[in-house]
Design a protein around this motif. Structure first.
Motif, short mmCIF file in Angstrom:
data_model
loop_
_atom_site.label_atom_id
_atom_site.label_comp_id
_atom_site.label_asym_id
_atom_site.label_seq_id
_atom_site.Cartn_x
_atom_site.Cartn_y
_atom_site.Cartn_z
N ALA A 169 30.69 38.47 39.10
CA ALA A 169 31.19 39.12 40.31
C ALA A 169 32.71 39.02 40.32
CB ALA A 169 30.61 38.44 41.55
N THR A 170 33.34 39.86 41.14
CA THR A 170 34.80 39.79 41.27
C THR A 170 35.20 39.09 42.55
OG1 THR A 170 34.76 41.98 42.28
CG2 THR A 170 35.26 41.89 39.93
N ALA A 171 36.37 38.43 42.49
CA ALA A 171 36.90 37.73 43.66
C ALA A 171 38.41 37.92 43.67
CB ALA A 171 36.55 36.25 43.59
N CYS A 172 39.05 37.37 44.70
CA CYS A 172 40.51 37.47 44.74
C CYS A 172 41.08 36.33 45.56
CB CYS A 172 40.95 38.81 45.32
SG CYS A 172 40.59 39.00 47.07
N SER A 173 42.40 36.15 45.47
CA SER A 173 43.05 35.12 46.28
C SER A 173 43.43 35.73 47.63
CB SER A 173 44.28 34.59 45.56
OG SER A 173 45.24 35.63 45.46
#
Lengths: 321, 249
Positions: free
Chosen positions: A229-233
């Protein structure tokens, strides 16, 4: 005496996290010289309930009635507390997810049972009953003594491995009466078919170092190739480059995947707080002194824009795509 | 309509914590204390609701369980805009004890909406809000990312796996709020800081309730293996290493 574990279901199905929870409860039961009993609420078929036996549940109690159709913390607490009292549960294990967090503290008050929340290992000892839990948002851990006869534990996600055993669980349907819920669910907005960030074993996450929303394609591609999955700050979701539900960190999602790629993320304390329980952290950053390298096991000091496409190519080669 | 916002006094979130007395107590030396980030967002949302006359929210009170040393944090909440404050004069021992104290306050003062942050950044137990609700026999909704009042009724957005639910709940209730409830925490303006000096902090003596847990000691997180660096000119080597050593790719 027994250890009771509440296993939530998603549209009638359990997840790997349910099996981790049952595996954990079975080990706690073993430490106490007793057995684990699972309780399921809602419409789950017998074959699915039986699966819980494979992870050590001796018995699975199924409670299904109209007042429990949607998660109402009071109604669910009443149901689980009734089951716990009926079977004389000494420890109740619940997941430390949104549903678990809405039920476990209420159970603690209802049963006057000490709560150990966000526990990430088996109890350190059973006498005194001492659990190991996250504190200061991952900056430290605490050994907490649960002083009451009955205890409630919430288990941190992805902190305990699944243990399969040859065991055939007895299924028991139990009639429990609970009051009609005071909360009413008016509408459900749900994306189906998408891998949830909190369930993903591999997560590829981008930070401010990605420079712009337009540069996200290789992050998404790498995540897809790895089945992750993708995530971000936080700055990324604040800028609107990525949706808020991808924000990982202290005030966003706390995740614990097996493999976490931090790309263009410097590693502020608040970000580390959300990912420090990952098994392996890989950091790609052009600043060698970035704090993310202090928690990473693998790193590349370099420009993410240049490195990422090469990582994607390397994964494609390995996967034969 | 009256709103109560429960606030916790925590070390600034960038603090590198240390412990004293055989690792049983936090070393408070040099620590900057702040309002727990989720409580600050919850206070912001409560004030936004009060600003909007159509909601019928008349007052926002903050409650805190702590000793006199936490008064600067309470003053900060008053400076941000809370109308008044209540401090229960007790050292917060565990979530059960803190929730019991707050429940006593609610029984005496009567509020329609009680807001709590989803967790505190120091003990991370996500417990107090739901415990307060259970002590009072009130409904509670957790993981709340939006709270509106429409025609006198609360409409809540609850975050669930992969989506959200819109929920209605009759007052009084407890809302346990998370990210999204307000965009940015409201910051105290000079006028607010001046006004805060004269706002009342009502003092309650604690009721006798035992804590159910006890922290035996704190530990630092296990040290992680040192970072293995791969040359930026050869990223493929990273994938090979991950494949060989972690078996996850």
């Amino acid at each position: 005496m027994s250890v009771l574990v509440y296993t939530e279901n998603w549209d009638g199905k359990f997840k790997k996290s349910s099996f981790e929870l049952v595996s954990y409860a079975s080990k706690v039961a073993e430490m106490m010289g007793t057995s684990a009993v699972a309780v399921s609420i809602g419409n789950v078929d017998e074959a699915e309930l039986k699966l819980l036996g494979n992870y050590g549940a001796q018995k699975v109690i199924s409670v299904n009635q109209d007042n429990l159709k949607t998660l109402d913390s009071q109604a669910y607490t009443s149901a689980i507390a009734s089951v716990a009292e009926k079977i004389g549960a000494k420890v109740i294990v619940v997941a430390n997810n949104n549903s678990g967090k809405s039920i476990a503290p209420r159970l603690s008050v209802r049963l006057k049972a000490a709560l150990g929340a966000g526990v990430s290992k088996l109890p350190i000892s059973t006498s005194p009953f001492t659990v190991y839990k996250r504190a200061f948002s991952g900056g430290a851990y605490a050994d907490v003594v649960l002083k009451t006869d009955v205890k409630v534990i919430t288990l941190a996600q992805n902190s305990f491995d699944v243990i399969e055993t040859a065991n055939n669980a007895v299924i028991e349907k139990m009639d429990i009466s609970v009051d009609a819920p005071k909360t009413q669910v008016k509408e459900v907005q749900k994306q189906s078919g998408k891998l949830l960030l909190t369930d993903a074993e591999i997560v590829v996450s981008g930070g401010r170092g990605m420079k712009s929303a337009d540069n996200w394609a290789p992050i998404v591609e790498l995540a897809d190739l790895l089945g992750g999955a993708t995530a971000c700050s936080r700055p990324v979701s604040d800028e609107g480059w990525r949706p808020h539900d991808e924000h990982t960190g202290q005030t966003g999602k706390i995740i614990a995947p097996n493999l976490y790629f931090a790309v263009g993320i410097s590693g502020a304390t608040q970000h580390i707080a959300g990912v420090s329980s990952s098994k392996y952290i890989v950091a790609i950053n052009n600043d060698k002194s970035a704090p993310i390298f202090e928690v990473a096991q693998y790193g590349i000091v370099g420009d993410a824009q240049k490195v990422l496409p090469q990582l994607v190519a390397a994964v494609k080669e390995i996967k034969g795509k | 309509m009256k709103i109560l916002v429960c606030i916790s006094n925590v070390p600034d979130t960038t603090t590198k914590v240390k412990f004293v007395d055989g690792d049983t107590k936090l070393d408070t030396n040099g620590i900057q204390w702040v309002i727990n980030p989720w409580d600050e967002l919850s206070l912001t949302r409560a004030l936004e609701l009060k600003d909007d006359a159509s909601t019928g929210v008349k007052s926002v009170t903050v409650a805190h369980v702590g000793l006199a040393t936490s008064e600067p944090t309470i003053r900060k909440a008053l400076a941000i805009g809370a109308d008044d404050a209540i401090r229960v004069n007790a050292d917060p021992t565990d979530a059960y004890n803190v929730a019991a104290q707050i429940a006593e306050v609610v029984k005496k003062e009567q509020f329609d909406i009680i807001m709590c942050g989803i967790e505190s950044s120091d003990f991370n137990s996500s417990a107090v809000g739901s415990m307060v609700a259970e002590f009072l026999g009130m409904p509670s909704v957790s993981a709340v990312s939006n709270l509106k009042i429409e025609n006198g009724t609360a409409v809540i957005t609850r975050e669930i796996d992969g989506g959200k639910e819109i929920i209605s709940v009759p007052a009084p209730f407890v809302a346990i709020v998370q990210k999204g409830i307000a965009k940015e925490p409201r910051i105290a303006a000079m006028r607010g800081i001046m006004m805060a000096r004269t706002k009342a902090i009502k003092l309650y003596e604690p009721v006798a309730i035992d804590a159910l847990t006890e922290t035996a000691k704190f530990e630092m997180p296990a040290a992680r293996a040192a970072c293995k660096f791969v040359d930026a000119e050869n990223p493929k080597q990273l994938i090979e290493l991950l494949q060989a050593e972690t078996k996850l790719i």
